[in-house]
Scaffold this active site. Structure first.
Site, PDB file in Angstrom:
ATOM      1  N   CYS A  18       0.748  -1.113   0.134  1.00 23.56           N
ATOM      2  CA  CYS A  18      -0.075   0.012   0.013  1.00 23.56           C
ATOM      3  C   CYS A  18       0.790   1.411  -0.048  1.00 23.56           C
ATOM      4  O   CYS A  18       1.391   1.691  -1.153  1.00 23.56           O
ATOM      5  CB  CYS A  18      -1.049   0.085   1.153  1.00 23.56           C
ATOM      6  N   HIS A  65      -3.509  -5.605   2.219  1.00 30.52           N
ATOM      7  CA  HIS A  65      -3.228  -5.480   4.001  1.00 30.52           C
ATOM      8  C   HIS A  65      -3.734  -6.931   4.383  1.00 30.52           C
ATOM      9  O   HIS A  65      -4.484  -7.634   3.705  1.00 30.52           O
ATOM     10  CB  HIS A  65      -3.806  -4.342   4.705  1.00 30.52           C
ATOM     11  N   ARG A 124     -12.381   6.767  -1.120  1.00 28.78           N
ATOM     12  CA  ARG A 124     -11.409   5.717  -0.637  1.00 28.78           C
ATOM     13  C   ARG A 124     -11.999   4.431  -1.171  1.00 28.78           C
ATOM     14  O   ARG A 124     -13.088   4.190  -1.303  1.00 28.78           O
ATOM     15  CB  ARG A 124     -11.160   5.573   0.885  1.00 28.78           C
TER      16      ARG A 124
HETATM   17  N1  GLN Z   1      -2.045   6.728   2.347  1.00 29.91           N
HETATM   18  C1  GLN Z   1      -2.266   6.206   1.030  1.00 29.91           C
HETATM   19  C2  GLN Z   1      -3.686   6.114   0.436  1.00 29.91           C
HETATM   20  O1  GLN Z   1      -4.581   6.635   1.103  1.00 29.91           O
HETATM   21  C3  GLN Z   1      -2.025   4.754   1.423  1.00 29.91           C
HETATM   22  C4  GLN Z   1      -2.844   4.015   2.422  1.00 29.91           C
HETATM   23  C5  GLN Z   1      -2.343   2.943   3.065  1.00 29.91           C
HETATM   24  O2  GLN Z   1      -1.242   2.531   3.271  1.00 29.91           O
HETATM   25  N2  GLN Z   1      -3.352   1.776   3.418  1.00 29.91           N
HETATM   26  O3  GLN Z   1      -3.886   5.845  -0.433  1.00 29.91           O
END
Ligand code: GLN
Length: 249
Positions: free
Chosen positions: A93, A194, A127
């Site tokens: 990520c 993740h 998101r």
């Molecule tokens: N901050 C980055 C995003 O929002 C990565 C997020 C993460 O590692 N879960 O895309």
């Protein structure tokens, strides 16, 4: 035999239990009488490219990414050489995004990347959150699935001709459009997954360990099989959840 792991920025990039990936690699190595020697590499500390067989970097929020991005970008040439020289790598990520050319956050601020992966990332408003299921073929003819969890604003765009890690069966993946997830450059893998990723995908942990050993021995060894009943049950549960709830795909 000793396998040396370089854990990049463990105090900054470690969300959704990403550190658990190191615990899985350590246990699965020990069960094969491989000693995993984990070196934590923080800002300003040496990259140790001559010693590291496998690099690992976890995920993080925009704030933590901004704190380490210049330091990671400065390591880009050394990490690129290490990977070209046979080191394995797993980036998750936020770490995956910063191993590309840049990550532009939703306010337009551009974080420099290490340029190890042929890609760039731009954050969107919405998101991309949920369970994910991928189909991968890291070894010709060996189709496997990866199950995990994604939560990212970033949309990652691979360069023309770049190799994704897998095809999205359920979930958003790199950008919610392309139908692909992650990136592969030889023994270096980047992914949004993740979970942590490796406890429910033991085959990938073994693939990474074998690639790390191959950096020293030349050929990836065939590791003794382990009874992964619990891991495979966890995979099946995560895969079923992704199929029932995964994103648009
Ligand atoms: N901050 C980055 C995003 O929002 C990565 C997020 C993460 O590692 N879960 O895309």
């Amino acid at each position: 035999m000793r396998v040396v792991v370089g854990h990049l920025y463990p105090d900054y990039l470690n969300i959704y239990a990403d550190r658990g990936n190191i615990a899985v690699l350590t246990a699965r190595a020990a069960w094969r009488r491989l000693e995993l020697d984990v070196r934590e590499i923080g800002p300003g500390e040496p990259t140790l490219a001559a010693e590291i067989d496998l690099y690992y970097v976890g995920g993080g929020q925009d704030r933590e990414q901004a704190l380490i991005a210049p330091d990671l970008a400065a390591r880009g040439p050394e990490l690129g050489e290490a990977v070209a020289g046979g080191a394995a790598l797993l980036a998750v990520c936020g770490g995956y995004q910063l191993l590309g050319r840049f990550y532009r956050d939703r306010y337009g601020a551009e974080l420099p990347g290490a340029g190890v992966f042929p890609l760039h990332t731009v954050a969107g408003e919405r998101r991309m959150i949920g369970d994910v299921l991928l189909e991968c073929e890291l070894e010709p003819g060996e189709r496997r699935t990866l199950a995990g969890f994604e939560n990212h604003a970033g949309r990652t765009y691979l360069d023309e001709g770049a190799e994704p890690l897998g095809r999205v069966v359920a979930g958003f993946g790199n950008d919610g459009e392309s139908g692909y997830e992650g990136c592969r450059a030889g023994r270096a893998l980047g992914t949004y997954l993740h979970g942590p990723l490796l406890p429910r995908n033991p085959w990938l942990a073994d693939w990474l360990l074998a690639q790390a050993v191959a950096r020293r021995s030349g050929e990836p060894p065939v590791l003794d099989p382990l009874s992964d009943d619990l891991e495979l049950k966890a995979h099946a549960v995560a895969a079923a959840r992704a199929r029932s709830r995964g994103g648009r795909h």
